[in-house]
Design a protein around this motif. Structure first.
Motif, PDB file in Angstrom:
ATOM      1  N   ARG A   1      40.354  43.039  36.848  1.00 41.21           N
ATOM      2  CA  ARG A   1      39.480  42.159  37.636  1.00 41.21           C
ATOM      3  C   ARG A   1      39.734  40.692  37.290  1.00 41.21           C
ATOM      4  O   ARG A   1      39.732  39.826  38.158  1.00 41.21           O
ATOM      5  CB  ARG A   1      38.016  42.527  37.426  1.00 41.21           C
ATOM      6  CG  ARG A   1      37.090  41.788  38.371  1.00 41.21           C
ATOM      7  CD  ARG A   1      35.700  42.324  38.408  1.00 41.21           C
ATOM      8  NE  ARG A   1      35.090  42.332  37.094  1.00 41.21           N
ATOM      9  CZ  ARG A   1      33.873  42.794  36.851  1.00 41.21           C
ATOM     10  NH1 ARG A   1      33.152  43.306  37.839  1.00 41.21           N
ATOM     11  NH2 ARG A   1      33.367  42.773  35.646  1.00 41.21           N
ATOM     12  N   GLY A   2      39.987  40.423  36.010  1.00 41.96           N
ATOM     13  CA  GLY A   2      40.330  39.061  35.610  1.00 41.96           C
ATOM     14  C   GLY A   2      41.621  38.589  36.256  1.00 41.96           C
ATOM     15  O   GLY A   2      41.729  37.451  36.729  1.00 41.96           O
ATOM     16  N   SER A   3      42.615  39.468  36.304  1.00 43.13           N
ATOM     17  CA  SER A   3      43.886  39.127  36.955  1.00 43.13           C
ATOM     18  C   SER A   3      43.685  38.879  38.440  1.00 43.13           C
ATOM     19  O   SER A   3      44.315  37.995  39.024  1.00 43.13           O
ATOM     20  CB  SER A   3      44.915  40.241  36.742  1.00 43.13           C
ATOM     21  OG  SER A   3      45.266  40.329  35.379  1.00 43.13           O
ATOM     22  N   LEU A   4      42.799  39.630  39.042  1.00 47.29           N
ATOM     23  CA  LEU A   4      42.502  39.445  40.465  1.00 47.29           C
ATOM     24  C   LEU A   4      41.863  38.077  40.712  1.00 47.29           C
ATOM     25  O   LEU A   4      42.207  37.388  41.680  1.00 47.29           O
ATOM     26  CB  LEU A   4      41.574  40.569  40.925  1.00 47.29           C
ATOM     27  CG  LEU A   4      41.537  40.935  42.378  1.00 47.29           C
ATOM     28  CD1 LEU A   4      42.926  41.190  42.943  1.00 47.29           C
ATOM     29  CD2 LEU A   4      40.660  42.162  42.577  1.00 47.29           C
ATOM     30  N   SER A   5      40.979  37.653  39.823  1.00 48.46           N
ATOM     31  CA  SER A   5      40.375  36.319  39.932  1.00 48.46           C
ATOM     32  C   SER A   5      41.432  35.232  39.740  1.00 48.46           C
ATOM     33  O   SER A   5      41.403  34.192  40.406  1.00 48.46           O
ATOM     34  CB  SER A   5      39.262  36.143  38.897  1.00 48.46           C
ATOM     35  OG  SER A   5      38.187  36.996  39.197  1.00 48.46           O
ATOM     36  N   GLU A   6      42.357  35.485  38.839  1.00 41.18           N
ATOM     37  CA  GLU A   6      43.465  34.561  38.614  1.00 41.18           C
ATOM     38  C   GLU A   6      44.295  34.418  39.892  1.00 41.18           C
ATOM     39  O   GLU A   6      44.654  33.299  40.291  1.00 41.18           O
ATOM     40  CB  GLU A   6      44.324  35.102  37.471  1.00 41.18           C
ATOM     41  CG  GLU A   6      45.419  34.205  37.001  1.00 41.18           C
ATOM     42  CD  GLU A   6      46.197  34.798  35.837  1.00 41.18           C
ATOM     43  OE1 GLU A   6      47.272  34.256  35.553  1.00 41.18           O
ATOM     44  OE2 GLU A   6      45.755  35.788  35.222  1.00 41.18           O
TER      45      GLU A   6
ATOM     46  N   GLU B   1      43.351  34.945  43.021  1.00 43.82           N
ATOM     47  CA  GLU B   1      42.570  34.252  44.046  1.00 43.82           C
ATOM     48  C   GLU B   1      42.606  32.742  43.803  1.00 43.82           C
ATOM     49  O   GLU B   1      42.802  31.948  44.735  1.00 43.82           O
ATOM     50  CB  GLU B   1      41.131  34.787  44.044  1.00 43.82           C
ATOM     51  CG  GLU B   1      40.283  34.324  45.204  1.00 43.82           C
ATOM     52  CD  GLU B   1      39.540  33.040  44.912  1.00 43.82           C
ATOM     53  OE1 GLU B   1      39.240  32.313  45.871  1.00 43.82           O
ATOM     54  OE2 GLU B   1      39.268  32.747  43.725  1.00 43.82           O
ATOM     55  N   THR B   2      42.464  32.331  42.566  1.00 40.16           N
ATOM     56  CA  THR B   2      42.501  30.911  42.221  1.00 40.16           C
ATOM     57  C   THR B   2      43.881  30.317  42.482  1.00 40.16           C
ATOM     58  O   THR B   2      44.015  29.230  43.067  1.00 40.16           O
ATOM     59  CB  THR B   2      42.113  30.715  40.741  1.00 40.16           C
ATOM     60  OG1 THR B   2      40.768  31.180  40.563  1.00 40.16           O
ATOM     61  CG2 THR B   2      42.225  29.263  40.319  1.00 40.16           C
TER      62      THR B   2
ATOM     63  N   SER C   1      43.995  37.352  51.758  1.00 38.39           N
ATOM     64  CA  SER C   1      42.612  37.118  51.309  1.00 38.39           C
ATOM     65  C   SER C   1      41.758  38.371  51.456  1.00 38.39           C
ATOM     66  O   SER C   1      40.968  38.708  50.565  1.00 38.39           O
ATOM     67  CB  SER C   1      41.980  35.966  52.094  1.00 38.39           C
ATOM     68  OG  SER C   1      42.641  34.766  51.811  1.00 38.39           O
TER      69      SER C   1
ATOM     70  N   ASP D   1      39.922  40.510  48.496  1.00 34.40           N
ATOM     71  CA  ASP D   1      38.485  40.822  48.556  1.00 34.40           C
ATOM     72  C   ASP D   1      38.229  42.326  48.500  1.00 34.40           C
ATOM     73  O   ASP D   1      37.335  42.785  47.793  1.00 34.40           O
ATOM     74  CB  ASP D   1      37.859  40.241  49.825  1.00 34.40           C
ATOM     75  CG  ASP D   1      37.797  38.723  49.819  1.00 34.40           C
ATOM     76  OD1 ASP D   1      37.967  38.109  48.736  1.00 34.40           O
ATOM     77  OD2 ASP D   1      37.594  38.145  50.907  1.00 34.40           O
TER      78      ASP D   1
ATOM     79  N   ALA E   1      38.949  43.666  45.023  1.00 38.53           N
ATOM     80  CA  ALA E   1      37.880  43.235  44.110  1.00 38.53           C
ATOM     81  C   ALA E   1      36.616  44.076  44.307  1.00 38.53           C
ATOM     82  O   ALA E   1      35.988  44.508  43.334  1.00 38.53           O
ATOM     83  CB  ALA E   1      37.570  41.754  44.315  1.00 38.53           C
TER      84      ALA E   1
ATOM     85  N   THR F   1      35.095  46.559  41.451  1.00 40.05           N
ATOM     86  CA  THR F   1      33.723  46.406  40.981  1.00 40.05           C
ATOM     87  C   THR F   1      32.933  47.698  41.177  1.00 40.05           C
ATOM     88  O   THR F   1      32.180  48.109  40.288  1.00 40.05           O
ATOM     89  CB  THR F   1      33.035  45.231  41.701  1.00 40.05           C
ATOM     90  OG1 THR F   1      33.758  44.024  41.386  1.00 40.05           O
ATOM     91  CG2 THR F   1      31.590  45.072  41.279  1.00 40.05           C
TER      92      THR F   1
END
Length: 127
Positions: free
Chosen positions: A77-82, A84-85, A103, A107, A110, A114
């Motif tokens: 999940r952290g890599s996924l946020s990375e 997206e950023t 995108s 989503d 993610a 979750t």
């Protein structure tokens, strides 16, 4: 050469892993048009983060404890946020244009990640 195993691994059946694999392919295509000067910068960073998502889902699924599984899913999940950023950075720096399909895939992955983490948390707390 594509290596195919006749053994079905537990993570192969997870739709979140399947989506994450699609995300890797999509990200590689997305970064293909970036400037060569970014080969060791944003391109490499995005691709490493993309590969990290399904890899950590698979590694977590192979672990013996639910706690370990959750830890690897949190890394994914952290890599996924990375990702997206970094996609937003690429768009802001005009290396790429907004990609609605990418995108949506981020989503969707993610949300499924979750949901899987929440389900495993509930199972952990019920024991």
């Amino acid at each position: 050469m594509v290596i195919r195993s006749t053994v079905v691994r537990p993570h192969h059946q997870l739709t979140v892993w399947q989506d994450a694999m699609d995300l890797v392919e999509s990200l590689y295509g997305f970064t293909a048009g970036f400037p060569d000067s970014e080969r060791f910068g944003l391109i490499a960073q995005l691709r490493r983060a993309a590969v990290s998502v399904p890899s950590n889902i698979a590694e977590g699924a192979a672990r013996r404890s639910r706690r370990d599984y959750l830890r690897f899913l949190a890394i994914a999940r952290g890599s996924l946020s990375e990702i997206e950023t970094q996609v937003q950075i690429a768009v802001r720096l005009r290396m790429a244009v907004t990609n609605a399909e990418l995108s949506e895939l981020i989503d969707r992955t993610a949300a499924k990640l979750t949901a899987l983490m929440n389900a495993l948390d509930k199972m952990e707390n019920a024991e």
